[in-house]
Design a protein around this motif. Sequence first.
Motif, short mmCIF file in Angstrom:
data_model
loop_
_atom_site.label_atom_id
_atom_site.label_comp_id
_atom_site.label_asym_id
_atom_site.label_seq_id
_atom_site.Cartn_x
_atom_site.Cartn_y
_atom_site.Cartn_z
N ASP A 203 -6.50 74.47 114.15
CA ASP A 203 -5.14 73.93 113.97
C ASP A 203 -5.09 72.97 112.78
OD1 ASP A 203 -3.91 75.13 116.28
OD2 ASP A 203 -5.05 73.71 117.51
N ALA A 204 -6.16 72.19 112.63
CA ALA A 204 -6.18 71.16 111.59
C ALA A 204 -7.63 70.78 111.31
CB ALA A 204 -5.40 69.93 112.05
N LEU A 205 -7.83 70.06 110.23
CA LEU A 205 -9.15 69.49 109.96
C LEU A 205 -9.04 67.98 109.98
CD1 LEU A 205 -9.27 68.26 106.84
CD2 LEU A 205 -9.47 70.67 106.25
N ILE A 206 -10.18 67.34 110.17
CA ILE A 206 -10.21 65.88 110.21
C ILE A 206 -11.40 65.38 109.41
CG2 ILE A 206 -11.48 65.93 112.41
CD1 ILE A 206 -10.07 63.26 113.10
N GLY A 207 -11.17 64.41 108.53
CA GLY A 207 -12.25 63.81 107.77
C GLY A 207 -13.04 62.86 108.65
N TYR B 297 -10.52 77.65 104.77
CA TYR B 297 -10.24 78.14 106.12
C TYR B 297 -8.75 78.34 106.40
CZ TYR B 297 -15.14 77.13 107.06
OH TYR B 297 -16.53 77.10 107.02
N GLY B 298 -7.93 78.21 105.38
CA GLY B 298 -6.50 78.44 105.56
C GLY B 298 -5.84 77.43 106.48
N ILE B 299 -6.30 76.18 106.43
CA ILE B 299 -5.78 75.12 107.28
C ILE B 299 -4.67 74.37 106.55
CG2 ILE B 299 -6.36 72.98 108.51
CD1 ILE B 299 -9.25 74.08 108.74
N LYS B 300 -3.59 74.11 107.22
CA LYS B 300 -2.42 73.49 106.59
C LYS B 300 -2.29 71.99 106.85
CE LYS B 300 -0.86 77.25 104.69
NZ LYS B 300 -0.90 77.38 103.22
N TYR B 301 -3.15 71.44 107.69
CA TYR B 301 -3.00 70.03 108.04
C TYR B 301 -4.34 69.30 107.93
CZ TYR B 301 1.53 71.44 109.88
OH TYR B 301 2.80 71.95 110.01
N LYS B 302 -4.31 68.19 107.18
CA LYS B 302 -5.45 67.29 107.09
C LYS B 302 -5.13 66.04 107.91
CE LYS B 302 -4.96 66.70 102.77
NZ LYS B 302 -5.09 66.16 101.40
N ILE B 303 -6.03 65.67 108.78
CA ILE B 303 -5.85 64.47 109.59
C ILE B 303 -6.89 63.45 109.17
CG2 ILE B 303 -6.09 63.54 111.93
CD1 ILE B 303 -5.00 66.20 112.98
N ASP B 304 -6.45 62.21 108.94
CA ASP B 304 -7.45 61.17 108.69
C ASP B 304 -7.15 59.94 109.52
OD1 ASP B 304 -6.19 58.96 107.24
OD2 ASP B 304 -5.99 60.30 105.54
N GLY B 305 -8.16 59.10 109.67
CA GLY B 305 -8.10 57.99 110.61
C GLY B 305 -7.64 56.67 110.03
N HIS B 306 -6.97 56.70 108.89
CA HIS B 306 -6.51 55.44 108.30
C HIS B 306 -5.44 54.79 109.18
CE1 HIS B 306 -4.20 52.80 105.56
NE2 HIS B 306 -5.40 52.57 105.06
N SER B 307 -5.55 53.48 109.31
CA SER B 307 -4.55 52.72 110.07
C SER B 307 -4.22 51.44 109.31
CB SER B 307 -5.10 52.36 111.46
OG SER B 307 -4.26 51.42 112.10
N PHE B 308 -3.02 51.37 108.73
CA PHE B 308 -2.66 50.19 107.95
C PHE B 308 -2.54 48.95 108.83
CE2 PHE B 308 1.44 52.14 109.09
CZ PHE B 308 2.17 51.07 109.57
#
Length: 382
Positions: free
Chosen positions: A66-70, A165-176
Amino acid sequence: MKYQICSRCIYDTNIPNILFDSKGVCSYCAQIEELNEKFPNDERGKEKLNGLISQIKKDGKNKKYDALIGVSGGCDSSYLMHLMTKKYGLRLLAVHFDNTWNSTIATENIHNLTDCLGIDLYTYVVDANEFDDIIVSFLKAGVKDIETPTDIGLATTMNMAAEKYGIKYKIDGHSFRTEGIAPMDWIYMDAKYIKSVHKVHGKLKIKTFPNLWLYKQIKWMIFSRIKSIRPLYYLNYDKENAKKILSEEYGWKWYGGHHLENRTAAFFHSYFFPKRWNIDFRIAGYSAYCRDGRMTREEALSLMEQEPHMEQGLLDYYKKRLNLSDDDFTNLMHLPKKNYTDFKTYKKTFEKLRPFFYLMAKFDLIPWSFYIKYTKPHKYSE
């Protein structure tokens, strides 16, 4: 400027380009308020995030992911892996840029989480000698931004994996809300900057380092339509509780401080910034906690009086790894100080393309923080 400290956080007149309003609140707090309004973490935020998750699942139908995560082995990305998998049911691909300087704890944290959650791991490993040459070139340049190559490397690697991998969403853990906003005079990054510094001071040819060229960034935004999602913006994120959950469920280990899971980042935060530049980066995180009501200003100021955590043997390891004698290292730490404006960068291009990047941020194709930080005209200030 007469000395002044913010009435809300602990930023003061030593912070570059700081301004204060009539109530003594600093301009960085005002930027956080802008982000708070843009990304509420109350019921509106939950509703927004639920909508995003539904769309991610819909777009991921009939795909492996569904998505990838750094991931770095740090708290934010580790907790987000747990949350997105366990609570929201996303099928994630974990993506890691290995700059070959990982601590043992970071590596174990990554594998503990991915193994326990059944998440595939995509790792891009840069050539160690090549990356070390880039680090040394930044040290020789006399600039602050020696962590830029790692940050750019991860950003590029995430896009490479999404394309593969044809993934449309990048998720990252940044929190301002827990990290705050660092002045651009402390951290600046772009691909042209890296090339410019390395061209002057590097020795090896860059062959494996994944640089984020503007044409690639635009291609991934416009043609691949890879969206950048930061779920923690919409959540009431309790970092201390997240550490407890990760430790109890996955055997995750704390590494002593924010960004200290990687040895280049640890050197940057624990030694380079405090000793070379008389800047303690912890002020950004502690100020963020003050703004969010998790810490009093008195508590934050008290913590700032303590020495930054430094891994035992880190300095010796750093010198040995980079083949620097004690004299070499001392000389590097006393070079004339320079900044990103002394080298070629994309900064003016980003400013000219401000309306374009506004649209990209509006449609989640770049982080909003990039738009508000990198596309505004900026005058460097010590």
